[in-house]
Scaffold this motif. Structure first.
Motif, PDB file in Angstrom:
ATOM      1  N   TYR A  13     -17.230  25.437  18.857  1.00  0.00           N
ATOM      2  CA  TYR A  13     -16.218  24.378  18.949  1.00  0.00           C
ATOM      3  C   TYR A  13     -16.657  23.612  17.749  1.00  0.00           C
ATOM      4  O   TYR A  13     -17.585  23.105  17.727  1.00  0.00           O
ATOM      5  CB  TYR A  13     -16.551  23.675  20.275  1.00  0.00           C
ATOM      6  CG  TYR A  13     -16.418  24.596  21.551  1.00  0.00           C
ATOM      7  CD1 TYR A  13     -14.935  24.575  21.998  1.00  0.00           C
ATOM      8  CD2 TYR A  13     -17.538  25.027  22.336  1.00  0.00           C
ATOM      9  CE1 TYR A  13     -14.799  25.204  23.207  1.00  0.00           C
ATOM     10  CE2 TYR A  13     -16.814  25.433  23.761  1.00  0.00           C
ATOM     11  CZ  TYR A  13     -15.752  25.867  23.952  1.00  0.00           C
ATOM     12  OH  TYR A  13     -15.582  26.521  24.966  1.00  0.00           O
ATOM     13  N   ALA A  19     -21.390  27.885  21.267  1.00  0.00           N
ATOM     14  CA  ALA A  19     -21.462  27.547  22.655  1.00  0.00           C
ATOM     15  C   ALA A  19     -21.848  28.981  23.011  1.00  0.00           C
ATOM     16  O   ALA A  19     -22.387  29.291  24.114  1.00  0.00           O
ATOM     17  CB  ALA A  19     -20.354  27.055  23.334  1.00  0.00           C
ATOM     18  N   PRO A  38     -28.360  27.648  33.240  1.00  0.00           N
ATOM     19  CA  PRO A  38     -28.204  26.586  33.395  1.00  0.00           C
ATOM     20  C   PRO A  38     -26.846  25.810  32.797  1.00  0.00           C
ATOM     21  O   PRO A  38     -26.171  26.754  32.076  1.00  0.00           O
ATOM     22  CB  PRO A  38     -29.368  25.871  32.779  1.00  0.00           C
ATOM     23  CG  PRO A  38     -29.955  26.878  31.615  1.00  0.00           C
ATOM     24  CD  PRO A  38     -29.453  28.129  32.113  1.00  0.00           C
ATOM     25  N   SER A  39     -26.488  24.675  33.358  1.00  0.00           N
ATOM     26  CA  SER A  39     -25.226  24.111  32.748  1.00  0.00           C
ATOM     27  C   SER A  39     -25.299  23.922  31.247  1.00  0.00           C
ATOM     28  O   SER A  39     -26.389  23.650  30.770  1.00  0.00           O
ATOM     29  CB  SER A  39     -25.185  22.578  33.212  1.00  0.00           C
ATOM     30  OG  SER A  39     -24.014  22.087  32.844  1.00  0.00           O
ATOM     31  N   GLY A  40     -24.336  24.415  30.631  1.00  0.00           N
ATOM     32  CA  GLY A  40     -24.352  24.278  29.059  1.00  0.00           C
ATOM     33  C   GLY A  40     -24.570  25.531  28.578  1.00  0.00           C
ATOM     34  O   GLY A  40     -24.581  25.463  27.158  1.00  0.00           O
ATOM     35  N   CYS A  41     -24.942  26.656  29.284  1.00  0.00           N
ATOM     36  CA  CYS A  41     -25.393  27.806  28.552  1.00  0.00           C
ATOM     37  C   CYS A  41     -24.499  28.610  27.831  1.00  0.00           C
ATOM     38  O   CYS A  41     -24.616  29.541  27.070  1.00  0.00           O
ATOM     39  CB  CYS A  41     -26.493  28.462  29.299  1.00  0.00           C
ATOM     40  SG  CYS A  41     -25.518  29.426  30.850  1.00  0.00           S
ATOM     41  N   GLY A  42     -22.917  28.383  28.130  1.00  0.00           N
ATOM     42  CA  GLY A  42     -21.982  28.986  27.727  1.00  0.00           C
ATOM     43  C   GLY A  42     -21.365  30.232  28.717  1.00  0.00           C
ATOM     44  O   GLY A  42     -20.529  30.760  28.350  1.00  0.00           O
ATOM     45  N   LYS A  43     -21.563  30.142  29.932  1.00  0.00           N
ATOM     46  CA  LYS A  43     -21.146  30.623  31.156  1.00  0.00           C
ATOM     47  C   LYS A  43     -19.557  30.782  31.105  1.00  0.00           C
ATOM     48  O   LYS A  43     -18.726  31.816  30.916  1.00  0.00           O
ATOM     49  CB  LYS A  43     -21.656  30.463  32.383  1.00  0.00           C
ATOM     50  CG  LYS A  43     -23.193  30.480  32.477  1.00  0.00           C
ATOM     51  CD  LYS A  43     -23.752  30.306  33.951  1.00  0.00           C
ATOM     52  CE  LYS A  43     -23.148  28.994  34.621  1.00  0.00           C
ATOM     53  NZ  LYS A  43     -24.042  27.707  33.890  1.00  0.00           N
ATOM     54  N   SER A  44     -19.073  29.510  31.442  1.00  0.00           N
ATOM     55  CA  SER A  44     -17.743  29.348  31.590  1.00  0.00           C
ATOM     56  C   SER A  44     -16.763  29.632  30.038  1.00  0.00           C
ATOM     57  O   SER A  44     -15.726  30.339  30.208  1.00  0.00           O
ATOM     58  CB  SER A  44     -17.202  27.765  31.865  1.00  0.00           C
ATOM     59  OG  SER A  44     -18.202  27.369  32.770  1.00  0.00           O
ATOM     60  N   THR A  45     -17.530  29.241  29.091  1.00  0.00           N
ATOM     61  CA  THR A  45     -16.917  29.592  27.790  1.00  0.00           C
ATOM     62  C   THR A  45     -16.682  31.133  27.680  1.00  0.00           C
ATOM     63  O   THR A  45     -15.701  31.579  27.183  1.00  0.00           O
ATOM     64  CB  THR A  45     -17.745  29.113  26.570  1.00  0.00           C
ATOM     65  OG1 THR A  45     -17.754  27.521  26.665  1.00  0.00           O
ATOM     66  CG2 THR A  45     -16.978  29.477  25.321  1.00  0.00           C
TER      67      THR A  45
HETATM   68  P1  ADP Z   1     -21.673  26.473  31.293  1.00  0.00           P
HETATM   69  O1  ADP Z   1     -20.358  27.042  31.677  1.00  0.00           O
HETATM   70  O2  ADP Z   1     -22.723  27.494  31.009  1.00  0.00           O
HETATM   71  O3  ADP Z   1     -22.160  25.236  31.668  1.00  0.00           O
HETATM   72  P2  ADP Z   1     -19.921  25.924  29.042  1.00  0.00           P
HETATM   73  O4  ADP Z   1     -19.392  27.099  28.573  1.00  0.00           O
HETATM   74  O5  ADP Z   1     -18.875  25.142  29.793  1.00  0.00           O
HETATM   75  O6  ADP Z   1     -21.474  26.054  29.778  1.00  0.00           O
HETATM   76  O7  ADP Z   1     -20.407  25.123  27.652  1.00  0.00           O
HETATM   77  C1  ADP Z   1     -21.168  25.595  26.553  1.00  0.00           C
HETATM   78  C2  ADP Z   1     -21.460  24.703  25.513  1.00  0.00           C
HETATM   79  O8  ADP Z   1     -20.225  24.333  24.794  1.00  0.00           O
HETATM   80  C3  ADP Z   1     -21.784  23.256  26.024  1.00  0.00           C
HETATM   81  O9  ADP Z   1     -22.676  22.784  25.048  1.00  0.00           O
HETATM   82  C4  ADP Z   1     -20.580  22.584  25.979  1.00  0.00           C
HETATM   83  O10 ADP Z   1     -20.717  20.977  25.891  1.00  0.00           O
HETATM   84  C5  ADP Z   1     -19.701  23.109  24.662  1.00  0.00           C
HETATM   85  N1  ADP Z   1     -18.370  22.969  25.101  1.00  0.00           N
HETATM   86  C6  ADP Z   1     -17.708  23.681  26.222  1.00  0.00           C
HETATM   87  N2  ADP Z   1     -16.405  23.244  26.249  1.00  0.00           N
HETATM   88  C7  ADP Z   1     -16.234  22.631  24.886  1.00  0.00           C
HETATM   89  C8  ADP Z   1     -15.015  22.116  24.392  1.00  0.00           C
HETATM   90  N3  ADP Z   1     -13.876  22.083  24.974  1.00  0.00           N
HETATM   91  N4  ADP Z   1     -15.201  21.377  23.279  1.00  0.00           N
HETATM   92  C9  ADP Z   1     -16.510  21.237  22.642  1.00  0.00           C
HETATM   93  N5  ADP Z   1     -17.583  21.932  23.076  1.00  0.00           N
HETATM   94  C10 ADP Z   1     -17.325  22.458  24.533  1.00  0.00           C
END
Ligand code: ADP
Ligand code: ADP
Length: 228
Positions: A13, A19, A38-45
């Motif tokens: 991003y 991410a 953990p939160s922020g590790c990139g799972k949802s991405t």
């Molecule tokens: P998780 O699902 O494991 O909590 P995310 O995939 O949501 O992790 O996020 C992974 C990293 O990418 C985090 O550092 C988050 O802040 C960043 N991130 C996620 N979505 C965005 C976005 N739309 N723009 C910028 N950074 C993003």
């Protein structure tokens, strides 16, 4: 049915830290794989890259061996399975399951809709509840309605994004076993995101552990459990 192959996937991003950083996983046809960390590790991405809601910065995504990086979400034939909030409260179970077929205008006759919904309901043991509204169902039944929607679309794979995270512990336990049973019965390739260790260790065939955008390890729950 589908195999899903992640080849060196990268997501950046802006110019920040990636991410998702060089993740490769071969997900076999029918496999149930958990993405945990953990939160922020990139799972949802990563999940959103698979379903097509997030552009891929680098690497290749293959479904059944075909590269789909540029394919629109609707052409990937994957289904996000959302929890109860995605059901329409004013519609019956029948109409909730039929909904994706109604959206695909002109494609399905009423007989066909009826057959697909009836078959899905039977598979999911929802036949007796078809005329009920979501408010009158248990949490597990609602989850099955959400899966029913994906089934009538004949999706190749299910993608779950923390479906149980807002539930209390008791319901979470009950739904965990429902999801596990259904996935095994259907044999549909599934990718399931969670930050919950118990879900990770009890649900899937394999667990992919992510940390700061990288794949730390990937193994069966048993292998993870037995390691020192
Ligand atoms: P998780 O699902 O494991 O909590 P995310 O995939 O949501 O992790 O996020 C992974 C990293 O990418 C985090 O550092 C988050 O802040 C960043 N991130 C996620 N979505 C965005 C976005 N739309 N723009 C910028 N950074 C993003
Ligand atoms: P998650 O439970 O997946 O970690 P978040 O609360 O991190 O959820 O993210 C919620 C939404 O905000 C997501 O759509 C995500 O892409 C977006 N997001 C997360 N981090 C950032 C960020 N640093 N900048 C912009 N959007 C972000």
């Amino acid at each position: 049915m589908a195999s899903i192959t992640l080849n060196n996937l990268v997501k950046k991003y802006g110019d920040g830290f990636p991410a998702v950083n060089d993740i490769s996983i071969d997900i076999a046809d029918g496999e149930f794989i958990i993405l945990v960390g953990p939160s922020g590790c990139g799972k949802s991405t990563l999940l959103r890259m698979i379903v097509g809601l997030e552009d891929i910065t680098d690497g290749d995504l293959l479904i059944n061996g075909e590269r789909v990086n540029e394919k629109a979400p609707r052409d990937r034939n994957l289904a996000m399975v959302f929890q109860n909030y995605a059901l329409y409260p004013h519609l019956t179970v029948y109409e909730n399951i039929a909904f994706p077929l109604r959206l695909a205008k002109g494609k399905h006759s009423e007989d066909e809709v009826n057959r697909l919904v009836t078959d899905a309901a039977s598979t999911l043991e929802l036949t007796e509840h078809l005329q009920r509204k979501p408010a009158n169902l248990s949490g597990g039944q609602r989850q099955r309605v959400a899966m029913g929607r994906a089934i009538v679309r004949q999706a190749d794979a299910f993608l779950f994004d923390e479906p149980l995270s807002n539930l209390d512990a008791k319901l979470r336990g009950q739904m965990r076993s429902e999801i596990s049973q259904m996935q095994r019965r259907l044999g549909i390739t599934s990718v399931y995101v969670t930050h919950d260790q118990t879900e990770a260790m009890t649900l899937g065939d394999r667990v992919a552990v992510l940390k700061k955008g990288e794949l730390q390890q990937i193994a069966s729950p048993r292998e993870l459990y037995e390691q020192p």
